[in-house]
Design an enzyme around this catalytic site. Structure first.
Site, PDB file in Angstrom:
ATOM      1  N   HIS A   1       0.830  -1.208   0.000  1.00  0.00           N
ATOM      2  CA  HIS A   1       0.000   0.000   0.000  1.00  0.00           C
ATOM      3  C   HIS A   1       0.863   1.256   0.000  1.00  0.00           C
ATOM      4  O   HIS A   1       1.376   1.664   1.039  1.00  0.00           O
ATOM      5  CB  HIS A   1      -0.907  -0.021   1.242  1.00  0.00           C
ATOM      6  CG  HIS A   1      -1.902   1.099   1.294  1.00  0.00           C
ATOM      7  ND1 HIS A   1      -3.064   1.002   2.002  1.00  0.00           N
ATOM      8  CD2 HIS A   1      -1.932   2.328   0.731  1.00  0.00           C
ATOM      9  CE1 HIS A   1      -3.752   2.127   1.889  1.00  0.00           C
ATOM     10  NE2 HIS A   1      -3.076   2.946   1.119  1.00  0.00           N
TER      11      HIS A   1
ATOM     12  N   HIS B   1       1.382   5.267  -2.272  1.00  0.00           N
ATOM     13  CA  HIS B   1       0.864   6.209  -3.279  1.00  0.00           C
ATOM     14  C   HIS B   1       2.062   6.837  -3.974  1.00  0.00           C
ATOM     15  O   HIS B   1       2.853   7.524  -3.335  1.00  0.00           O
ATOM     16  CB  HIS B   1       0.000   7.277  -2.605  1.00  0.00           C
ATOM     17  CG  HIS B   1      -1.203   6.708  -1.900  1.00  0.00           C
ATOM     18  ND1 HIS B   1      -2.413   6.542  -2.520  1.00  0.00           N
ATOM     19  CD2 HIS B   1      -1.358   6.223  -0.637  1.00  0.00           C
ATOM     20  CE1 HIS B   1      -3.280   5.996  -1.661  1.00  0.00           C
ATOM     21  NE2 HIS B   1      -2.655   5.793  -0.511  1.00  0.00           N
ATOM     22  N   LEU B   2       2.194   6.579  -5.264  1.00  0.00           N
ATOM     23  CA  LEU B   2       3.371   7.084  -5.982  1.00  0.00           C
ATOM     24  C   LEU B   2       3.064   8.318  -6.835  1.00  0.00           C
ATOM     25  O   LEU B   2       3.976   8.880  -7.440  1.00  0.00           O
ATOM     26  CB  LEU B   2       3.997   5.975  -6.830  1.00  0.00           C
ATOM     27  CG  LEU B   2       4.487   4.751  -6.021  1.00  0.00           C
ATOM     28  CD1 LEU B   2       5.201   3.755  -6.926  1.00  0.00           C
ATOM     29  CD2 LEU B   2       5.389   5.150  -4.860  1.00  0.00           C
TER      30      LEU B   2
ATOM     31  N   ASN C   1      -5.283   5.815  -6.965  1.00  0.00           N
ATOM     32  CA  ASN C   1      -5.910   7.151  -6.921  1.00  0.00           C
ATOM     33  C   ASN C   1      -4.993   8.216  -7.516  1.00  0.00           C
ATOM     34  O   ASN C   1      -4.665   9.210  -6.895  1.00  0.00           O
ATOM     35  CB  ASN C   1      -6.329   7.519  -5.493  1.00  0.00           C
ATOM     36  CG  ASN C   1      -5.166   7.587  -4.528  1.00  0.00           C
ATOM     37  OD1 ASN C   1      -4.127   6.969  -4.755  1.00  0.00           O
ATOM     38  ND2 ASN C   1      -5.328   8.338  -3.454  1.00  0.00           N
TER      39      ASN C   1
ATOM     40  N   ASP D   1      -8.856   2.903  -2.758  1.00  0.00           N
ATOM     41  CA  ASP D   1      -8.215   3.591  -1.631  1.00  0.00           C
ATOM     42  C   ASP D   1      -8.047   5.083  -1.889  1.00  0.00           C
ATOM     43  O   ASP D   1      -7.780   5.521  -2.995  1.00  0.00           O
ATOM     44  CB  ASP D   1      -6.844   3.005  -1.327  1.00  0.00           C
ATOM     45  CG  ASP D   1      -6.225   3.677  -0.112  1.00  0.00           C
ATOM     46  OD1 ASP D   1      -6.852   3.643   0.947  1.00  0.00           O
ATOM     47  OD2 ASP D   1      -5.134   4.274  -0.247  1.00  0.00           O
TER      48      ASP D   1
ATOM     49  N   HIS E   1     -10.526   0.884   1.879  1.00  0.00           N
ATOM     50  CA  HIS E   1     -10.249   2.003   2.789  1.00  0.00           C
ATOM     51  C   HIS E   1     -11.516   2.151   3.626  1.00  0.00           C
ATOM     52  O   HIS E   1     -12.530   2.664   3.158  1.00  0.00           O
ATOM     53  CB  HIS E   1      -9.972   3.241   1.922  1.00  0.00           C
ATOM     54  CG  HIS E   1      -9.897   4.537   2.650  1.00  0.00           C
ATOM     55  ND1 HIS E   1      -8.736   5.271   2.727  1.00  0.00           N
ATOM     56  CD2 HIS E   1     -10.835   5.259   3.309  1.00  0.00           C
ATOM     57  CE1 HIS E   1      -8.966   6.387   3.406  1.00  0.00           C
ATOM     58  NE2 HIS E   1     -10.230   6.397   3.774  1.00  0.00           N
TER      59      HIS E   1
ATOM     60  N   ASN F   1      -5.377   9.899   7.396  1.00  0.00           N
ATOM     61  CA  ASN F   1      -6.677   9.243   7.358  1.00  0.00           C
ATOM     62  C   ASN F   1      -6.464   7.749   7.145  1.00  0.00           C
ATOM     63  O   ASN F   1      -5.959   7.365   6.106  1.00  0.00           O
ATOM     64  CB  ASN F   1      -7.510   9.843   6.218  1.00  0.00           C
ATOM     65  CG  ASN F   1      -8.931   9.329   6.247  1.00  0.00           C
ATOM     66  OD1 ASN F   1      -9.344   8.660   7.192  1.00  0.00           O
ATOM     67  ND2 ASN F   1      -9.672   9.601   5.199  1.00  0.00           N
TER      68      ASN F   1
ATOM     69  N   ASP G   1       1.358   2.993   3.512  1.00  0.00           N
ATOM     70  CA  ASP G   1       0.448   4.063   3.073  1.00  0.00           C
ATOM     71  C   ASP G   1       1.240   5.338   2.771  1.00  0.00           C
ATOM     72  O   ASP G   1       0.775   6.459   3.022  1.00  0.00           O
ATOM     73  CB  ASP G   1      -0.660   4.335   4.106  1.00  0.00           C
ATOM     74  CG  ASP G   1      -1.861   5.063   3.480  1.00  0.00           C
ATOM     75  OD1 ASP G   1      -1.867   5.279   2.249  1.00  0.00           O
ATOM     76  OD2 ASP G   1      -2.792   5.414   4.232  1.00  0.00           O
TER      77      ASP G   1
ATOM     78  N   HIS H   1       3.175  14.584  -0.077  1.00  0.00           N
ATOM     79  CA  HIS H   1       2.480  15.829  -0.405  1.00  0.00           C
ATOM     80  C   HIS H   1       3.513  16.923  -0.541  1.00  0.00           C
ATOM     81  O   HIS H   1       4.578  16.865   0.079  1.00  0.00           O
ATOM     82  CB  HIS H   1       1.491  16.223   0.697  1.00  0.00           C
ATOM     83  CG  HIS H   1       0.296  15.338   0.770  1.00  0.00           C
ATOM     84  ND1 HIS H   1      -0.667  15.313  -0.199  1.00  0.00           N
ATOM     85  CD2 HIS H   1      -0.078  14.429   1.703  1.00  0.00           C
ATOM     86  CE1 HIS H   1      -1.594  14.430   0.128  1.00  0.00           C
ATOM     87  NE2 HIS H   1      -1.257  13.863   1.276  1.00  0.00           N
TER      88      HIS H   1
END
Ligand SMILES: [Zn+2]
Ligand SMILES: [Zn+2]
Lengths: 317, 437
Positions: B71, B73-74, B105, B163, B190, B289, B316, B320
């Protein structure tokens, strides 16, 4: 700059000691008198530049600060969100940078986000005064409420104050809770459970389920404004029912074992959280709160600008 | 930097060879030949091979199957300014991960075979950790129509998930679990009941009451956890529950597992090491979250990692931009980066205090995720792909986000002193990361 008596900012009453709260209230005393003069102006803050940065409309608080600033002869600029760069998507951090570049002495900030005043204070050298951040704190309101209570009861210690209504969405409530507790008062809250924060007991307050119980217990009720949109939000079934169950009415007050002081930060919804005959009744100090608001804000400005509390009387000129 | 030419042979000498998948825990050697494990276990003595052989001294180090993060996020495509598949894969390798699964996402959403193919091509080019795409459950992650699972899996996706968003519709979740059975892939959810969580910025509790922030009650997660478990029971599908954060979630998962329902679950290192108190001062690097919960929740989650109720640890990883976190708490985006701190956070908070062993750590970070997501790796068995992590369990280091290979800097661990660090990461026999001290 750092005031010797108050530090750099006034962000909330949670971080103030009882001694500092006491100092603020005592300093407000001499400033009360200025508002009674024919020429309501002293030169104390002449040359100081203050920005009233209101990201959220609040006529009452802004006007109260403006009067306080003008009576101390400061130069003020009002920046409201409508029509300003704020509404064009300028971030708070950009606003902070711009303020810093303009060499402002003090910033009075009202913002819809909890923590916004602290956010600004950490990034600029000017003194920051929190005029309400989200649902967090509204310290000058807390101070003026305490000043009003002290005027009436001549003490804060041992007083029983119940905050009534929508505590969940209130910034006034937290400032009152922390401020009053530090000064030795007992604080309770009362309202529909759907409008009280979960775990609010962890703030050291007693929770009354019914307004009748609160009335039996309290020396003073601080009645919060019910935001009418809470009904659409599904927090309460109707305004009518709210008034019946939680509204402060003369009938309910008549059953009280003692005279109860009635406070309200305004603006009021008459016939909802408070009935007109209570708001205008003999025990209401709602207009004294407004008067005290100016004095308290003058005291905050004076102390943050480096004023000596011992000379506050003389500062009146 | 990744080594571009693979060595024909890699010999890892004198390490603690630790592979729970084959009950291996000895001081010895691992020999990799042409990208495949030829030997893992007892010392080999003199090794001579025709061809290129590189030898690495692993004394004092743990040699384990490579970590697998199911899990992360790239951000590519869409937010290449924040992270790319290449920077994410390199950050993964630096954290000891030999494989990561990328959540869909992105912008556009990874909800079709072309998008899946794009991620695989970018990952090949990056030549660091392996990157496995996860496809969306619904078209555009809109929660309405089922995405083309079959085509995405054909193109290389390994699971499906919406997710970033909860699957609000129980009917859609049911259909996804039923349809996924055709391909025997996990449906990763999620868990967040949207009406309860709406507008929330942190855990609902004593800290939110004090800070005047709108809270997210733990029930927002737990209601979806039990819904998903019941739907898995109804459909026979495999539901994988992402980033568990509460005590009751653990109890519900245990309930499901006791009934042999096909439920697996993950927990993130931050939910095992930090509490809602980290939000004090409106620290946006503690905004995530699900939100950070209470000390009691953390304690239960740790025990669940130990006893296996929680199957695996996932990061996760959510980079950002600095500016996006530099704002009012309620408006700041959720998420923190995690690839380069996961191992150390686990060692410092779970192994060092004696809650889990290194074997359990390796199982939850490597064997178990590989097994549950049906991925190569997760083992040092002879003949399997040579995805290997070498880490120094005693290395003490101070977290300096400026040195991260991820583009993200948003971590609540900045400045903290942690123990445990990957020193060498090998993917398919190729050394993709070495710690230079
Ligand atoms: Zn998620
Ligand atoms: Zn995620």
């Amino acid at each position: 700059m750092n005031s010797p008596h108050l530090g750099k900012d006034l962000l909330g009453l949670e971080e103030l000691t009882a001694a500092k709260i006491q100092l603020l209230l005592d300093t407000a005393e001499p400033f009360k008198e200025i508002s009674l003069r024919a020429i309501k102006k002293v030169p104390t803050l002449r040359g100081a530049t203050i920005v009233n940065l209101f990201f959220e409309p609040s006529t009452r608080t802004r006007i109260s600060f403006e009067f306080a600033e003008k009576r101390l002869s400061a130069d003020t600029v009002n920046v409201a969100s409508a029509g300003s760069s704020v509404s064009k998507g300028e971030t708070l951090v950009d606003t902070a940078r711009n303020l810093e570049a303009m060499k402002i002495d003090m910033v009075v900030v009202r913002h819809a986000a909890s923590g916004a005043a602290r956010f600004l204070a950490q990034r600029i050298e000017s003194n920051v005064i929190n005029a309400g951040d989200g649902t967090h704190e509204h310290p000058t309101q807390g101070l003026l409420d305490m000043l009003t209570l002290r005027d009436h009861f001549k003490r804060l210690e041992g007083l029983r104050v119940c905050i009534c209504g929508d505590v969940l969405h209130s910034r006034v409530a937290r400032s009152n809770i922390w401020g009053l507790q530090k000064m030795g008062a007992e604080v309770a809250i009362c309202g529909p459970r759907s409008l009280l924060p979960n775990h609010v007991e962890s703030l050291g307050v007693h929770v009354f389920r019914r307004i009748e119980e609160a009335i039996e217990w309290a020396d003073a009720l601080n009645i919060l404004r019910l935001q009418l949109e809470r009904m659409q939000g599904g927090y309460i079934p109707s305004l009518r029912e709210y008034n019946r169950v939680f509204g402060v009415t003369r009938e309910k007050l008549e059953r009280a074992p003692r005279d109860i002081l009635i406070m309200h930060p305004g603006p009021m919804n008459r016939g909802v959280e408070i009935d007109s005959d209570v708001a205008d009744g003999p025990h209401s100090v709602i207009l004294d709160q407004v008067t005290n608001g100016v004095a308290v804000r003058m005291a905050v400005l004076y102390l943050l600008a480096g004023g000596n509390p011992a000379l506050a009387e003389a500062a009146k000129g | 930097m990744p080594n571009s030419t693979p060595h024909q042979y890699v010999l890892l000498r004198n390490g603690r060879v630790l592979d729970p998948s084959s009950n291996l825990d000895v001081t010895g050697d691992v020999l990799v030949a042409n990208g495949v494990i030829e030997h893992a276990g007892a010392p080999l003595g003199d090794v001579r091979r025709d061809g290129d052989l590189v030898e690495i001294d692993c004394a004092g180090q743990v040699v384990s199957p490579g970590f697998v993060d199911v899990h992360c996020h790239l951000r590519e495509p869409g937010r290449e300014d924040v992270e790319t598949i290449a920077t994410g894969a390199r950050a993964a390798a630096a954290g000891g991960f030999t494989a990561v699964c990328a959540m869909p996402n992105t912008d556009p959403v990874t909800d079709n075979q072309a998008a899946v193919g794009f991620i695989i091509r970018q990952a090949m080019r990056a030549a660091a950790a392996r990157v496995y795409p996860i496809g969306a459950i619904s078209v555009g992650q809109k929660g309405e129509a089922l995405a083309e699972f079959g085509e995405m899996i054909g193109a290389g996706a390994v699971a499906v998930s919406d997710d970033g968003k909860p699957v609000a519709s129980a009917q859609l979740m049911r259909t996804a679990l039923e349809y996924a059975r055709t391909f025997e892939i996990p449906v990763a959810d999620h868990c967040e009941e949207p009406t309860l969580a709406k507008g929330g910025a942190m855990n609902e509790g004593v800290v939110s009451a004090r800070l005047g922030l709108k809270g997210i009650p733990s029930e927002a997660e737990e209601i979806m956890v039990i819904r998903d478990i019941l739907l898995a029971r109804r459909t026979g599908g495999h539901v994988h529950l992402c980033h568990m954060s509460t005590r009751t979630s653990v109890e519900l998962i245990r309930w499901g597992k006791d009934r042999n329902i096909r439920v697996t679950a993950e927990v993130c290192p931050h939910h095992l090491s930090l509490t809602e108190e980290s939000v004090e001062g409106y620290n946006t690097n503690a905004k995530m979250n699900p939100p950070l919960r209470t000390a009691e929740d953390v304690e239960y989650l740790k025990q669940a990692v130990k006893d296996g109720t929680i199957d695996l640890v996932a990061t996760d990883h959510a980079p950002h931009h600095y500016d996006e976190k530099e704002r009012e708490f309620s408006d700041a985006p959720n998420g923190i980066i995690g690839l380069e701190t996961a191992l150390a956070v686990m060692v410092t908070n779970l192994v060092e205090p004696g809650i889990i062993s290194y074997a359990t750590l390796v199982d939850r970070m490597s064997c178990s995720p590989a097994r549950i997501f049906h991925l190569p790796g997760g083992t040092l068995r002879r003949g399997s792909v040579a995805d290997i992590t070498v880490f120094d369990p005693a290395a003490r280091w101070s977290v300096d986000p400026a040195t991260f290979l991820s583009k993200g800097r948003n971590t609540p661990y900045a400045g903290m002193s942690l123990t445990g660090r990957a020193t060498c990461t090998i993917v398919g026999g190729r050394i993709v990361y070495r710690l230079t001290s």
